[in-house]
Design a protein around this motif. Structure first.
Motif, mmCIF file in Angstrom:
data_model
loop_
_atom_site.group_PDB
_atom_site.id
_atom_site.type_symbol
_atom_site.label_atom_id
_atom_site.label_comp_id
_atom_site.label_asym_id
_atom_site.label_seq_id
_atom_site.Cartn_x
_atom_site.Cartn_y
_atom_site.Cartn_z
ATOM 1 N N TYR A 91 46.884 37.165 -13.531
ATOM 2 C CA TYR A 91 45.322 37.238 -13.857
ATOM 3 C C TYR A 91 44.888 35.844 -14.584
ATOM 4 N N GLU A 92 43.810 35.895 -14.219
ATOM 5 C CA GLU A 92 43.017 34.411 -15.081
ATOM 6 C C GLU A 92 41.673 34.893 -15.593
ATOM 7 N N ARG A 93 41.346 34.099 -16.511
ATOM 8 C CA ARG A 93 39.849 34.291 -16.839
ATOM 9 C C ARG A 93 38.805 33.954 -15.758
ATOM 10 N N PHE A 94 37.654 34.566 -15.996
ATOM 11 C CA PHE A 94 36.674 34.403 -14.921
ATOM 12 C C PHE A 94 35.296 34.725 -15.610
ATOM 13 N N ASP A 95 34.330 33.744 -15.243
ATOM 14 C CA ASP A 95 32.945 33.875 -15.717
ATOM 15 C C ASP A 95 32.160 33.146 -14.455
ATOM 16 N N GLY A 96 32.514 32.935 -13.331
ATOM 17 C CA GLY A 96 32.079 32.360 -12.024
ATOM 18 C C GLY A 96 32.230 30.793 -12.060
ATOM 19 N N ARG A 97 32.798 30.157 -13.138
ATOM 20 C CA ARG A 97 33.149 28.603 -13.122
ATOM 21 C C ARG A 97 34.405 28.624 -11.943
ATOM 22 N N THR A 98 34.777 27.115 -12.069
ATOM 23 C CA THR A 98 35.879 26.916 -11.114
ATOM 24 C C THR A 98 37.233 27.871 -11.512
ATOM 25 N N ALA A 99 37.824 28.478 -10.888
ATOM 26 C CA ALA A 99 39.081 29.375 -11.285
ATOM 27 C C ALA A 99 40.096 28.091 -11.689
ATOM 28 N N PRO A 100 40.611 28.152 -12.829
ATOM 29 C CA PRO A 100 41.918 27.579 -13.636
ATOM 30 C C PRO A 100 42.878 27.147 -12.411
ATOM 31 N N SER A 101 43.293 28.226 -11.767
ATOM 32 C CA SER A 101 44.441 28.118 -10.671
ATOM 33 C C SER A 101 44.133 27.229 -9.788
ATOM 34 N N SER A 102 42.930 26.695 -9.368
ATOM 35 C CA SER A 102 42.496 25.975 -8.282
ATOM 36 C C SER A 102 42.871 24.350 -8.826
ATOM 37 N N GLU A 103 43.073 24.398 -9.945
ATOM 38 C CA GLU A 103 43.344 22.936 -10.463
ATOM 39 C C GLU A 103 44.783 22.681 -10.354
ATOM 40 N N LYS A 104 45.064 21.429 -9.641
ATOM 41 C CA LYS A 104 46.588 21.236 -9.745
ATOM 42 C C LYS A 104 47.005 20.488 -10.944
ATOM 43 N N ASP A 105 46.385 19.731 -11.482
ATOM 44 C CA ASP A 105 46.674 19.064 -12.710
ATOM 45 C C ASP A 105 46.847 19.992 -13.799
ATOM 46 N N PRO A 106 47.820 19.955 -14.706
ATOM 47 C CA PRO A 106 48.188 20.953 -15.660
ATOM 48 C C PRO A 106 46.941 20.751 -16.639
ATOM 49 N N VAL A 107 46.476 19.399 -17.309
ATOM 50 C CA VAL A 107 45.509 19.276 -18.185
ATOM 51 C C VAL A 107 44.125 19.267 -17.647
ATOM 52 N N ALA A 108 43.912 19.461 -16.509
ATOM 53 C CA ALA A 108 42.499 19.652 -15.610
ATOM 54 C C ALA A 108 42.644 21.345 -15.765
ATOM 55 N N ARG A 109 43.719 21.981 -15.578
ATOM 56 C CA ARG A 109 43.557 23.401 -15.379
ATOM 57 C C ARG A 109 43.722 24.151 -16.847
ATOM 58 N N GLU A 110 44.051 23.450 -17.765
ATOM 59 C CA GLU A 110 43.767 23.949 -19.135
ATOM 60 C C GLU A 110 42.300 23.643 -19.706
ATOM 61 N N ALA A 111 41.901 22.520 -19.098
ATOM 62 C CA ALA A 111 40.520 22.328 -19.475
ATOM 63 C C ALA A 111 39.506 23.318 -18.847
ATOM 64 N N ALA A 112 39.706 23.607 -17.695
ATOM 65 C CA ALA A 112 39.121 24.572 -16.858
ATOM 66 C C ALA A 112 39.268 26.261 -17.342
#
Length: 230
Positions: free
Chosen positions: A14-35
């Motif tokens: 499961y992942e957080r959701f509010d309509g923004r870009t899904a964190p799981s779609s980010e390949k870079d770990p830093v970008a994923r955590e930022a999302a």
């Protein structure tokens, strides 16, 4: 969890959701955590009272601080945004259904109830309260069924059926009707073949027919006199 073929598979997570870009779609770990950090909870206080997907958009309802009213929010590319609606009753647990009473493409609307206020109809822009003419008017469940809106979970325990193709009218003059089974009717479930199961507290019944306005009028028959549901 069960997959599409009924077999067991490992839950992806499961992942957080509010309509923004899904964190799981980010390949870079830093970008994923930022999302992930950018995603916020549904605004408000207490538990989220209900979530529904309508015409591709995601909606959520949560109480205000006093818990005397609730706010409808829409998930967008910038997060949860409040939808301007008439006051919604706080508390309860929302149940929803999407149904098309118009028979035209895109004519479906969203219906909901939570047991602490009147049922609602929402078309993505305008929200209206539905008056069942019952006192108190506090339904818990809504169901679109054969071009009628069926409302149940009422304090009086009865089943309220709207007029044909008229989901906001529960006037007898418009073909609306009320039914009782000697038990408190809760949720309703659509069955194969088009009938409707009425799950009462201590019994189960089936609603057959099409409408009071046709040659195939509504009729309720018992299915089990000693098995129901909460």
């Amino acid at each position: 969890e069960c997959d599409m073929n009924g077999r067991l598979r490992r839950v992806d997570g499961y992942e957080r959701f509010d309509g923004r870009t899904a964190p799981s779609s980010e390949k870079d770990p830093v970008a994923r955590e930022a999302a992930r950090s950018a995603i916020g909870p549904v605004p408000g206080h207490g538990p989220v009272r209900g979530v529904w997907s309508y015409k591709g958009d995601k909606y959520a309802i949560r109480d205000t601080a006093a818990h005397d009213k609730a706010i409808l929010y829409k998930a967008t590319a910038s997060g949860w945004v409040e939808v301007n609606t008439p006051t919604l009753a706080g508390g309860g647990q929302w149940s929803f259904d999407t149904y098309n009473f118009l028979g035209t493409a895109g004519g479906e609307k969203m219906y909901g109830a939570n047991g602490t206020g009147k049922a609602i109809e929402f078309d993505g822009t305008t929200l209206v309260h539905i008056d069942t003419q019952s006192t108190p008017d506090l339904p818990k469940f809504v169901k679109g069924h054969k071009l009628h809106l069926v409302i149940s979970g009422m304090p009086d325990g009865q089943l309220h059926v709207s007029g044909l193709k008229n989901p906001t009218s529960f006037a007898v003059a418009d073909g609306a009707s009320i039914y009782g089974v000697g038990d408190k009717i809760g949720e309703t479930i659509t069955l194969p073949g088009g009938s409707l199961a009425l799950i009462a507290r201590n019994s189960t019944h089936i609603l057959y027919g099409s409408s009071t306005a046709t040659s195939d009028p509504w009729r309720i028959e018992p299915h089990s006199i000693n098995t129901g549901g909460i």
